[in-house]
Motif scaffolding. Structure first.
Motif, PDB file in Angstrom:
ATOM      1  N   GLN A 165      27.613  43.508  42.664  1.00 16.73           N
ATOM      2  CA  GLN A 165      29.061  43.477  42.506  1.00 16.73           C
ATOM      3  C   GLN A 165      29.721  44.712  43.097  1.00 16.73           C
ATOM      4  O   GLN A 165      30.781  44.624  43.740  1.00 16.73           O
ATOM      5  CB  GLN A 165      29.434  43.369  41.022  1.00 16.73           C
ATOM      6  CG  GLN A 165      30.939  43.208  40.774  1.00 16.73           C
ATOM      7  CD  GLN A 165      31.495  41.888  41.266  1.00 16.73           C
ATOM      8  OE1 GLN A 165      31.086  40.817  40.805  1.00 16.73           O
ATOM      9  NE2 GLN A 165      32.437  41.929  42.196  1.00 16.73           N
ATOM     10  N   PHE A 180      34.751  37.521  42.571  1.00 13.77           N
ATOM     11  CA  PHE A 180      33.791  37.327  41.485  1.00 13.77           C
ATOM     12  C   PHE A 180      32.992  36.054  41.727  1.00 13.77           C
ATOM     13  O   PHE A 180      33.466  35.118  42.372  1.00 13.77           O
ATOM     14  CB  PHE A 180      34.516  37.174  40.142  1.00 13.77           C
ATOM     15  CG  PHE A 180      35.292  38.366  39.704  1.00 13.77           C
ATOM     16  CD1 PHE A 180      34.662  39.438  39.095  1.00 13.77           C
ATOM     17  CD2 PHE A 180      36.664  38.418  39.899  1.00 13.77           C
ATOM     18  CE1 PHE A 180      35.382  40.544  38.679  1.00 13.77           C
ATOM     19  CE2 PHE A 180      37.391  39.517  39.490  1.00 13.77           C
ATOM     20  CZ  PHE A 180      36.751  40.594  38.875  1.00 13.77           C
ATOM     21  N   GLU A 298      37.883  37.643  34.621  1.00 16.01           N
ATOM     22  CA  GLU A 298      36.437  37.830  34.656  1.00 16.01           C
ATOM     23  C   GLU A 298      35.730  36.824  33.754  1.00 16.01           C
ATOM     24  O   GLU A 298      34.705  36.238  34.131  1.00 16.01           O
ATOM     25  CB  GLU A 298      36.080  39.255  34.250  1.00 16.01           C
ATOM     26  CG  GLU A 298      36.493  40.312  35.270  1.00 16.01           C
ATOM     27  CD  GLU A 298      35.953  41.694  34.935  1.00 16.01           C
ATOM     28  OE1 GLU A 298      34.718  41.865  34.929  1.00 16.01           O
ATOM     29  OE2 GLU A 298      36.758  42.601  34.659  1.00 16.01           O
TER      30      GLU A 298
END
Length: 394
Positions: A165, A180, A298
């Motif tokens: 990430q 994401f 998220e």
């Protein structure tokens, strides 16, 4: 000395015993306490204090109406429906403060134009596969799928706990994007072929729809890879513009109807062992979001990453049974000789990709290290168990 008697006045004191100035001070302190408590409640409620809503009056929350462009046909099983589910979850988690309107491929921008639209602020979010942006940097391939790369569980492990990430943030940040993991289709099929593939030589001159680095592998074996969005594949195959195609797997392939044109269905999909999909946001928008809003994005992305993968696994087996038993599809496996050569050329392609620039090299090194750990563990865990389980079933 006169002895004084001390009385407990906790319950016996009345307003008549207290001077007016003390009463005013007490009321002032009580009022301040109530105001402070209301402010704390509003803060804990994420500032969601609309007129007629919850929380203290007079504080208005920021509402967002966002545009999400996608690379998928409208309401297409798994992909299109998964995006709608993701948008709905964001809205639900935010109590309606973040509303996301989904645009299918071609409705607002082209299927492969989502990255530029979000980067430039013409759209707020995209949902797509990162290898579509390999023209920006070849390193994007590693965050979707690379030939002979990682399975779905392995790429999730790398991105979340292996440094992936952070590298992705660095890469996407150069283009004003924050991305994401937000879906995975699992291990894909090898594709639909009009002719038999019995040897590496059979790839010579083959026009095949295959994006990403998998297409580069077949190009080095003499094929001509073609990049086409999902909605264009059926027509190209039926009109003979391409000789073969891969898309995803049985569930989606059945929906597109490829079996009405071609009957040879090969496996495994060396090119996409665990195809990760992503939610990308305009970075300026992301940085303007509150901690609560970021947490919602998220959480919604992580949930869809898990749910979509489960949905594909649940439906692929049933769809494969339908293709074979009801439509006469011929399920065929690439030979070990072919797979070994594909693995050899895949390794060369990945190393060449890493040599493109310094960041691509760091992404490749991190990816390769994580893959090695996953392969070592997988060999004695899931892979070993799958073999053991199959002994009786056979």
């Amino acid at each position: 000395m006169t002895k004084k008697t001390i009385h407990n006045t906790t319950n016996s004191t009345t307003s008549a015993d207290v001077p007016a100035k003390m009463l005013n001070r007490r009321n002032l302190l009580r009022g301040a306490t109530l105001v402070g408590a209301a402010a704390l409640t509003a803060a804990c409620d994420g500032g969601k204090d609309k007129v007629g809503g919850k929380g203290a009056p007079g504080i208005v929350s920021k509402q967002r109406k966002l545009k999400m462009v996608t690379a998928w046909p409208k309401n297409f099983p798994g992909l299109g429906t998964g995006v709608e589910r993701l948008a709905k979850r964001i809205e639900t988690l935010s109590d309606g403060d973040i509303q996301v309107k989904v645009y299918a491929a071609g409705e607002l921008v082209g299927a492969l134009d989502g990255f530029d639209a979000v980067s430039q602020g013409k759209a707020d979010m995209y949902h797509a596969a990162e290898y579509y942006w390999q023209g920006k940097s070849p390193a994007f391939n590693f965050f979707a799928a690379v030939p002979m790369g990682m399975l779905a569980s392995e790429i999730t492990a790398w991105v979340r706990f292996g440094g992936g990430q952070e590298l992705w943030d660095e890469l996407s940040g150069r283009f004003n994007v924050k991305a994401f993991l937000a879906g995975n289709t699992g291990t894909q099929m090898g594709g639909w072929y009009k002719k038999d593939i019995n040897s590496i030589a059979d790839f010579q001159g083959l026009r095949i729809r295959m994006p990403g680095l998998g297409g580069e592998v077949l190009k080095r074996l003499g094929a001509t890879p073609v990049t086409k969005q999902g909605g264009e594949i059926f027509q190209a195959l039926s009109q003979g513009n391409i000789d073969a195609t891969e898309w995803i797997g049985p569930w989606n392939d059945l929906a597109f109807g490829f079996h009405t044109i071609v009957k040879n269905y090969y496996y495994p999909g060396f090119h996409e062992p665990g195809s990760a999909l992503s939610l990308g946001l305009n970075k300026d928008l992301w940085e303007d979001m509150s901690p609560k809003e970021k947490a919602i994005i998220e959480a919604a992305s992580a949930a869809e990453n898990d749910i979509m993968y489960a949905e594909f696994n649940a439906n692929n087996g049933r769809a494969l049974d339908t293709l074979v038993n009801e439509h006469g599809v011929k399920l065929k496996r690439f030979s070990d000789e072919i797979l070994a050569k594909l693995a050899e050329v895949s390794d060369q392609v990945l190393r060449d990709t890493a040599s493109n620039d310094e960041l691509s090299k760091r992404v490749y090194d991190s990816y390769k290290t994580s893959r090695a750990y996953s392969m070592r563990w997988g060999a004695i865990s899931e892979q070993a168990f799958a073999h053991a389980r199959s002994l009786y079933e056979k």
